[in-house]
Design a protein around this motif. Structure first.
Motif, PDB file in Angstrom:
ATOM      1  N   VAL A 257      -7.069 -17.870  -0.742  1.00 46.64           N
ATOM      2  CA  VAL A 257      -6.897 -16.780   0.223  1.00 46.64           C
ATOM      3  C   VAL A 257      -6.259 -17.296   1.511  1.00 46.64           C
ATOM      4  O   VAL A 257      -5.392 -16.642   2.106  1.00 46.64           O
ATOM      5  N   ARG A 258      -6.685 -18.473   1.944  1.00 47.50           N
ATOM      6  CA  ARG A 258      -6.114 -19.078   3.157  1.00 47.50           C
ATOM      7  C   ARG A 258      -4.599 -19.245   3.020  1.00 47.50           C
ATOM      8  O   ARG A 258      -3.847 -18.952   3.962  1.00 47.50           O
ATOM      9  N   ARG A 259      -4.155 -19.675   1.844  1.00 49.43           N
ATOM     10  CA  ARG A 259      -2.720 -19.838   1.619  1.00 49.43           C
ATOM     11  C   ARG A 259      -2.013 -18.480   1.580  1.00 49.43           C
ATOM     12  O   ARG A 259      -0.890 -18.346   2.081  1.00 49.43           O
ATOM     13  N   GLU A 260      -2.643 -17.476   0.992  1.00 46.67           N
ATOM     14  CA  GLU A 260      -2.034 -16.152   0.922  1.00 46.67           C
ATOM     15  C   GLU A 260      -1.852 -15.548   2.315  1.00 46.67           C
ATOM     16  O   GLU A 260      -0.839 -14.895   2.593  1.00 46.67           O
ATOM     17  N   VAL A 261      -2.838 -15.749   3.196  1.00 47.24           N
ATOM     18  CA  VAL A 261      -2.800 -15.123   4.514  1.00 47.24           C
ATOM     19  C   VAL A 261      -1.978 -15.940   5.506  1.00 47.24           C
ATOM     20  O   VAL A 261      -1.154 -15.394   6.246  1.00 47.24           O
ATOM     21  N   LEU A 262      -2.172 -17.246   5.536  1.00 45.15           N
ATOM     22  CA  LEU A 262      -1.518 -18.086   6.545  1.00 45.15           C
ATOM     23  C   LEU A 262      -0.212 -18.698   6.056  1.00 45.15           C
ATOM     24  O   LEU A 262       0.586 -19.162   6.864  1.00 45.15           O
ATOM     25  N   THR A 298     -15.159  -5.261   1.871  1.00 47.50           N
ATOM     26  CA  THR A 298     -15.555  -4.148   2.738  1.00 47.50           C
ATOM     27  C   THR A 298     -14.431  -3.745   3.674  1.00 47.50           C
ATOM     28  O   THR A 298     -14.221  -2.561   3.957  1.00 47.50           O
ATOM     29  N   LEU A 299     -13.706  -4.741   4.193  1.00 45.57           N
ATOM     30  CA  LEU A 299     -12.556  -4.483   5.049  1.00 45.57           C
ATOM     31  C   LEU A 299     -11.296  -4.993   4.367  1.00 45.57           C
ATOM     32  O   LEU A 299     -11.330  -6.002   3.667  1.00 45.57           O
ATOM     33  N   SER A 300     -10.181  -4.302   4.598  1.00 39.87           N
ATOM     34  CA  SER A 300      -8.903  -4.762   4.053  1.00 39.87           C
ATOM     35  C   SER A 300      -8.390  -5.933   4.882  1.00 39.87           C
ATOM     36  O   SER A 300      -8.842  -6.183   6.006  1.00 39.87           O
ATOM     37  N   ARG A 301      -7.416  -6.639   4.361  1.00 33.66           N
ATOM     38  CA  ARG A 301      -6.827  -7.735   5.126  1.00 33.66           C
ATOM     39  C   ARG A 301      -6.104  -7.217   6.366  1.00 33.66           C
ATOM     40  O   ARG A 301      -6.089  -7.876   7.410  1.00 33.66           O
ATOM     41  N   ARG A 302      -5.517  -6.020   6.287  1.00 40.37           N
ATOM     42  CA  ARG A 302      -4.894  -5.414   7.472  1.00 40.37           C
ATOM     43  C   ARG A 302      -5.931  -5.242   8.572  1.00 40.37           C
ATOM     44  O   ARG A 302      -5.683  -5.600   9.735  1.00 40.37           O
ATOM     45  N   GLU A 303      -7.070  -4.694   8.187  1.00 43.70           N
ATOM     46  CA  GLU A 303      -8.127  -4.464   9.179  1.00 43.70           C
ATOM     47  C   GLU A 303      -8.656  -5.780   9.738  1.00 43.70           C
ATOM     48  O   GLU A 303      -8.921  -5.898  10.946  1.00 43.70           O
ATOM     49  N   ARG A 304      -8.790  -6.774   8.887  1.00 41.36           N
ATOM     50  CA  ARG A 304      -9.282  -8.075   9.359  1.00 41.36           C
ATOM     51  C   ARG A 304      -8.270  -8.712  10.318  1.00 41.36           C
ATOM     52  O   ARG A 304      -8.657  -9.369  11.289  1.00 41.36           O
ATOM     53  N   SER A 305      -6.989  -8.528  10.054  1.00 43.83           N
ATOM     54  CA  SER A 305      -5.991  -9.055  10.974  1.00 43.83           C
ATOM     55  C   SER A 305      -6.102  -8.398  12.342  1.00 43.83           C
ATOM     56  O   SER A 305      -6.004  -9.067  13.382  1.00 43.83           O
ATOM     57  N   MET A 306      -6.315  -7.085  12.382  1.00 44.59           N
ATOM     58  CA  MET A 306      -6.462  -6.387  13.662  1.00 44.59           C
ATOM     59  C   MET A 306      -7.668  -6.923  14.447  1.00 44.59           C
ATOM     60  O   MET A 306      -7.586  -7.176  15.654  1.00 44.59           O
ATOM     61  N   ILE A 307      -8.784  -7.105  13.741  1.00 41.33           N
ATOM     62  CA  ILE A 307      -9.988  -7.614  14.395  1.00 41.33           C
ATOM     63  C   ILE A 307      -9.768  -9.038  14.898  1.00 41.33           C
ATOM     64  O   ILE A 307     -10.159  -9.390  16.023  1.00 41.33           O
ATOM     65  N   ARG A 326       1.610 -14.137  12.767  1.00 48.29           N
ATOM     66  CA  ARG A 326       2.342 -14.348  11.511  1.00 48.29           C
ATOM     67  C   ARG A 326       1.517 -13.849  10.321  1.00 48.29           C
ATOM     68  O   ARG A 326       2.059 -13.220   9.394  1.00 48.29           O
ATOM     69  N   ALA A 327       0.226 -14.127  10.329  1.00 49.43           N
ATOM     70  CA  ALA A 327      -0.640 -13.677   9.238  1.00 49.43           C
ATOM     71  C   ALA A 327      -0.702 -12.155   9.183  1.00 49.43           C
ATOM     72  O   ALA A 327      -0.713 -11.557   8.097  1.00 49.43           O
ATOM     73  N   ALA A 328      -0.733 -11.513  10.363  1.00 53.33           N
ATOM     74  CA  ALA A 328      -0.785 -10.050  10.395  1.00 53.33           C
ATOM     75  C   ALA A 328       0.464  -9.445   9.766  1.00 53.33           C
ATOM     76  O   ALA A 328       0.395  -8.442   9.039  1.00 53.33           O
ATOM     77  N   ARG A 329       1.616 -10.048  10.024  1.00 51.75           N
ATOM     78  CA  ARG A 329       2.839  -9.571   9.387  1.00 51.75           C
ATOM     79  C   ARG A 329       2.729  -9.751   7.874  1.00 51.75           C
ATOM     80  O   ARG A 329       3.117  -8.863   7.106  1.00 51.75           O
ATOM     81  N   ARG A 330       2.184 -10.881   7.436  1.00 56.12           N
ATOM     82  CA  ARG A 330       2.023 -11.133   6.010  1.00 56.12           C
ATOM     83  C   ARG A 330       1.023 -10.144   5.395  1.00 56.12           C
ATOM     84  O   ARG A 330       1.118  -9.806   4.215  1.00 56.12           O
TER      85      ARG A 330
END
Length: 372
Positions: A257-262, A298-307, A326-330
């Motif tokens: 997951v770390r590689r997918e997001v970052l 429980t939360l989407s990755r979009r929502e986690r990026s906002m938080i 950069r992660a938020a764009r991804r």
């Protein structure tokens, strides 16, 4: 078909883990470790042919480690286990290496404990096999403590198991060790691999485990002070700690997951900078931040990026903020949505913090636009 004698414990629905023994021992070698591992895994420990409760006829003179590995796969098949984690000591570790090289599709991970990719050439094992075929195991059992343990430590049951093993089956296992040498094939191993060495092990000293660690991509090496050849019996807590860290689902799942997001470049740089001092912290991040929090549905990755963006602005962590823009764009946020999040922080985190955050985000987004 006659199968290896084995003992299973833990939930049938848990991830399977097979535990292999050392020459001369039984699955009792794992008595102090297996019950704890069975809390989170379906643990299956097995006996070598002619050892413990396994039939001597399962192995013949001239046997190979590949023959033993085939018996382990037959046992797994009989239990309906397609893919499994594996940990083995000495000869049991050699079986694990063979499986990782020749049957990688069956393994999810590998732990090799007080073992080697070779066992110092064929001659010592040929001589031991001849001795046992001629005189039986009584003499070797007398020296078991010195070969297996450091100091005055002993495990009477394991010594009894050594004395009670079938001499011909024991000698055939010696034949397997004599022929074993996987050094040229270690680079093929792709599963997550843990190497555990006993610093006082005379049979497979730490240099043997280091040799494997140097050849296997992304292997982890742990050296245990005070441990000799049968580390799970002499130092069970240390072995258990190493295995829990290796087998825990958080770290490998979290790393993915770390590689997918970052992104791979960022994670590769972080891994390259890792030192023995920072290794546990990096494992902590992968295991808990990425393996548990970011994987919670429980939360989407979009929502986690906002938080995450909001929290980083609130605490003034602008280097981290750049990484997470950069992660938020991804994770699917548009520049306009990132701007809206930062505008929200102006109200609740303060205008100066938001001002710095906008400057950081604008720089990152401009870099991304220039690279695209």
């Amino acid at each position: 078909m006659t199968l290896l004698n084995h003992h299973a414990e833990g939930p049938d629905t848990a991830p399977p883990l097979l535990l292999g023994p050392s020459l001369g021992t039984s699955y009792a070698l794992w008595d102090e470790v297996a019950p704890e591992l069975s809390i989170s895994h379906r643990v299956v420990r097995w006996d070598l042919p002619g050892h413990g409760g396994s039939a001597a006829g399962l192995i013949e003179a001239g046997a190979t480690v590949g023959d033993l590995a085939a018996l382990v796969l037959a046992l797994a098949d009989s239990l309906g286990i397609e893919r499994f984690a594996y940990a083995g000591v000495s000869l049991g570790g050699a079986v694990g290496l063979h499986l990782a090289v020749h049957h990688p599709e069956r393994l999810s991970s590998l732990a090799v404990i007080c073992s080697s990719a070779h066992f110092n050439g064929s001659r010592p094992w040929e001589e031991r096999a001849a001795l046992v075929r001629r005189e039986g195991l009584a003499g070797l059992a007398e020296s078991a403590d010195a070969r297996w343990f450091a100091g005055d430590f002993t495990v009477p049951r394991l010594v009894r198991d050594h004395r009670g093993a079938d001499p011909e089956a024991y000698a055939a296992c010696c034949d397997a060790l004599a022929a074993f040498d996987l050094r040229d094939l270690l680079a093929r191993i792709a599963v997550p691999t843990l190497l555990v060495a006993g610093r006082q092990d005379p049979a497979t000293p730490p240099a043997h485990l280091r040799e494997i660690a140097d050849a296997v991509p992304r292997a982890t090496l742990v050296e245990l002070p005070g441990a000799s050849h049968l580390a799970p019996a002499q130092c069970p807590e240390a072995v258990l700690t190493a295995l829990r860290a290796h087998l825990g689902p958080g770290a490998p799942r979290g790393m993915a997951v770390r590689r997918e997001v970052l992104g791979d470049p960022h994670v590769d740089r972080a891994q390259a900078r890792q030192t023995p001092f920072s290794a546990r912290f990096q494992d902590f991040i992968s295991r808990y931040a990425w393996g548990e929090i970011w994987t919670d549905p429980t939360l989407s990755r979009r929502e986690r990026s906002m938080i995450t963006l909001t929290a980083l602005v609130a605490h003034g962590h602008y280097d981290e903020l750049a990484m997470h823009v950069r992660a938020a764009r991804r994770n699917g946020l548009s520049p306009q949505e990132i701007g809206a999040v930062l505008l929200q922080t102006a109200v609740y985190c303060g205008v100066p913090a938001a001002n710095s955050a906008f400057a950081t985000a604008q720089r990152v987004l401009a870099e991304e636009d220039g690279a695209s």
